[in-house]
Design a protein around this motif. Structure first.
Motif, PDB file in Angstrom:
ATOM      1  N   UNK A 298      -5.292   3.442  -6.663  1.00 47.54           N
ATOM      2  CA  UNK A 298      -6.175   2.563  -5.882  1.00 47.54           C
ATOM      3  C   UNK A 298      -5.418   1.280  -5.560  1.00 47.54           C
ATOM      4  N   UNK A 299      -5.446   0.847  -4.310  1.00 42.82           N
ATOM      5  CA  UNK A 299      -4.775  -0.392  -3.916  1.00 42.82           C
ATOM      6  C   UNK A 299      -5.812  -1.337  -3.322  1.00 42.82           C
ATOM      7  N   UNK A 300      -5.801  -2.581  -3.765  1.00 41.49           N
ATOM      8  CA  UNK A 300      -6.763  -3.572  -3.273  1.00 41.49           C
ATOM      9  C   UNK A 300      -5.984  -4.753  -2.691  1.00 41.49           C
ATOM     10  N   UNK A 301      -6.251  -5.083  -1.447  1.00 37.67           N
ATOM     11  CA  UNK A 301      -5.577  -6.230  -0.835  1.00 37.67           C
ATOM     12  C   UNK A 301      -6.581  -7.376  -0.729  1.00 37.67           C
TER      13      UNK A 301
ATOM     14  N   UNK B  62       0.839  -1.212   0.000  1.00 38.17           N
ATOM     15  CA  UNK B  62       0.000   0.000   0.000  1.00 38.17           C
ATOM     16  C   UNK B  62       0.869   1.255   0.000  1.00 38.17           C
ATOM     17  N   UNK B  63       2.018   1.180   0.712  1.00 38.82           N
ATOM     18  CA  UNK B  63       2.909   2.354   0.767  1.00 38.82           C
ATOM     19  C   UNK B  63       3.675   2.573  -0.528  1.00 38.82           C
ATOM     20  N   UNK B  64       4.139   1.474  -1.136  1.00 43.68           N
ATOM     21  CA  UNK B  64       5.139   1.627  -2.203  1.00 43.68           C
ATOM     22  C   UNK B  64       4.629   1.430  -3.627  1.00 43.68           C
ATOM     23  N   UNK B  65       3.421   0.901  -3.785  1.00 36.13           N
ATOM     24  CA  UNK B  65       2.940   0.703  -5.153  1.00 36.13           C
ATOM     25  C   UNK B  65       2.536   2.050  -5.758  1.00 36.13           C
ATOM     26  N   UNK B  66       2.902   2.257  -7.012  1.00 36.61           N
ATOM     27  CA  UNK B  66       2.572   3.515  -7.686  1.00 36.61           C
ATOM     28  C   UNK B  66       1.223   3.352  -8.370  1.00 36.61           C
ATOM     29  N   UNK B  67       0.160   3.599  -7.623  1.00 36.21           N
ATOM     30  CA  UNK B  67      -1.203   3.432  -8.147  1.00 36.21           C
ATOM     31  C   UNK B  67      -2.138   4.333  -7.354  1.00 36.21           C
TER      32      UNK B  67
END
Ligand code: NAD
Length: 486
Positions: A436-439, A429-434
């Motif tokens: 929207x983040x879905x776990x 969640x911290x490092x992805x360049x997006x």
């Protein structure tokens, strides 16, 4: 039965200035015409902007609550037509009836949400340093707002731009995509029935390079919100920048789903099938890259292939169909060319990726969902948006390498991760360049009450869409200093 629509300008349904028309056909059965439209051009677009300019003073002078009542009423009208609209959406765009019902419901809910928001739309009071002074902000509309939308969510995207634009007090000119304009015109019909004054909303159907270009360069358009491809979005952004008009460009994605070694592989395969092949892969947030830790690559692929093979492709109106056709011949041919190009670059086609032509498929733009393995980050299939049911699987040695591959593209819209490791989930969640983040969730699917938008080449990233923050784009703040100590 074929429907006939006009452009909606100044509260009237009008033919195009030239009298030219065009029609849409069902992508599941191209012998079935769906609707006939005026082929608008620059003159129609200019007339729509004039109507919006004329309607603006009275509309912007109404209270937000009064405007919100019209949105809430439109929500109710749409609800009463949900089944009819969903069927029309499927016939024009091709997605399954279940997907269309969900999308129409989304539009209904968006109008209800912004109808309610009208009660809390306002500025802020700010403490002043001196006594006897009031310092506050007023939220004011921007003016004439133009909205240019794509075909793939033909009611949800127009709704999520239109509702905040109207509640803030702007008048609007809209240009829907020519592949599926019916839903935008149905929104206009519902709003007119709900009491929206003539000229506050104007819809012009026609080609992007004429209608779209006219509204993008018209000096009276103060703000333009666009959703579509990067190539078109970049061109419009340049035109707006020249006159410093407000711009919001939401564009494509190359969305990854990471599958880590500790993941529930059955869940991972289910999520990839849903987010990669649902909506025929024609979603900006669709999973198009699956980056898998090598130790679980084989068992994951086995599950993915099993679930892909079980997918029922067909006419979206038929019960049990899970994936409809591509929207058009161009889109279908583009999808197949990407598969072919990937194989030529060394990827392995594990299933699908072929046009379906037999029996029920003969008259539609159907293809089988494709899984490509042995994809490497430099291949086109790993870098460019396909916008079809094509999933590229890449192997990574561990979380760090997977993250590096995920971030190694120019776009950054949505990103998913499948893991049971909370620490890695948080690092992702911290490092992805997006945007929207879905776990442990599909990369598609959004909550209408939460902000949405991309980063990198997926968006101008100046304003978010959806949720309460959507009003930031459609309004401006004025700061007022009032001294009552004298
Ligand atoms: P597109 O860029 O071809 O068209 C989008 C709209 O722009 C259409 O209404 C089109 O007629 C219009 N247009 C075309 N040329 C124009 C011009 N020169 N001037 C002004 N307007 C012009 O995109 P599309 O094929 O309709 O949609 C697919 C794309 O949309 C994909 O890239 C997808 O990822 C993206 N998309 C993004 C989001 C998001 O929220 N980020 C959502 C859905 C779709």
């Amino acid at each position: 039965m074929m429907r006939t629509y006009g452009n909606f300008i100044g509260g009237q349904w009008l033919p195009s200035c030239t009298g030219a028309t065009f029609s849409t056909r069902n992508p599941a059965d191209t012998e079935e015409p769906v609707a006939e439209y005026p082929l608008g051009g620059r003159e129609d677009a200019a007339a729509a902007v004039s109507a919006a300019e004329k309607a603006y003073p009275a509309w912007s002078a109404q209270t937000a609550v009064a405007r919100g009542r019209i949105l809430s009423k439109a929500s109710q009208i749409l609800e009463g037509r949900k089944a009819e609209l969903a069927e029309l959406l499927t016939r024009e765009e091709g997605k399954t009836l279940a997907e269309s019902l969900g999308e129409v419901q989304r539009a209904i809910d968006i109008f209800r949400f912004f109808g309610g928001m009208s009660y809390v739309l306002g500025g802020q009071t700010i403490p002043h340093d001196l006594p006897g002074n009031l310092l506050f902000t007023r939220r004011e509309p921007v003016g004439v707002a133009a909205l240019i939308t794509p075909w793939n969510f033909p009611i949800a995207i127009p709704a999520w731009k239109l509702a905040p634009a109207l509640v803030c007090g702007n008048s609007v000119v809209m240009k829907p995509a020519s592949q599926a304009p019916a839903m935008t015109l149905e929104l206009a019909r519902a709003l007119a029935e709900a009491g929206l004054p003539a000229g506050v909303l104007n819809v012009v159907v026609g080609e992007g390079r004429s209608v779209g270009a006219e509204i993008a360069s018209h000096p009276a358009v103060a703000a333009l919100s666009f959703t579509g491809s990067y190539a078109v979005g970049q061109g419009i952004y340049e035109r707006l920048a020249r006159r410093m008009a407000r711009a919001q460009m939401e564009m494509g994605g190359k969305n990854p789903t990471l599958v880590l070694a500790d993941a529930d592989l059955d869940l991972a395969a289910t999520l990839v099938v849903k987010a990669g092949f649902g909506l025929t892969g024609q979603a900006c947030t669709a999973t198009s890259r699956v980056i898998v830790e090598r130790v679980v690559l084989e068992p994951f692929l086995e599950k993915l292939l099993q679930k892909t093979a079980a997918l029922r492709v067909g006419n979206g109106l038929q019960a049990g169909v899970e994936m409809g056709p591509a929207v058009s011949r161009d889109q279908l041919e583009g999808d197949l060319a990407y598969v072919e190009g990937a194989v030529a670059e060394g990827a392995r086609l594990l299933c699908g990726g072929r046009r379906l032509l037999d029996g029920e498929y003969a008259r539609g733009w159907f293809l089988s969902p494709a899984v490509l393995s042995e994809v490497t980050p430099g291949m086109r299939i790993a870098r460019e948006e396909v916008f079809g049911p094509v999933v590229a699987v890449l192997a990574a040695e561990g979380f760090e390498e997977a993250l590096q591959i995920a971030n190694g593209v120019e776009m950054g819209l949505s990103a998913s991760l499948v893991t049971r490791d909370l620490k890695k989930a948080m690092l992702y969640a911290e490092r992805i360049q997006a945007g929207v983040v879905k776990i442990n969730q599909i990369s598609t699917g959004l909550a209408l009450q939460a902000p949405f938008g991309g980063v990198k080449k997926s968006s101008t990233d100046s304003f978010k869409e959806q949720g309460a923050s959507a009003v930031e784009f459609y309004s401006k703040l004025k700061t007022v200093y009032l001294d009552y100590s004298c």
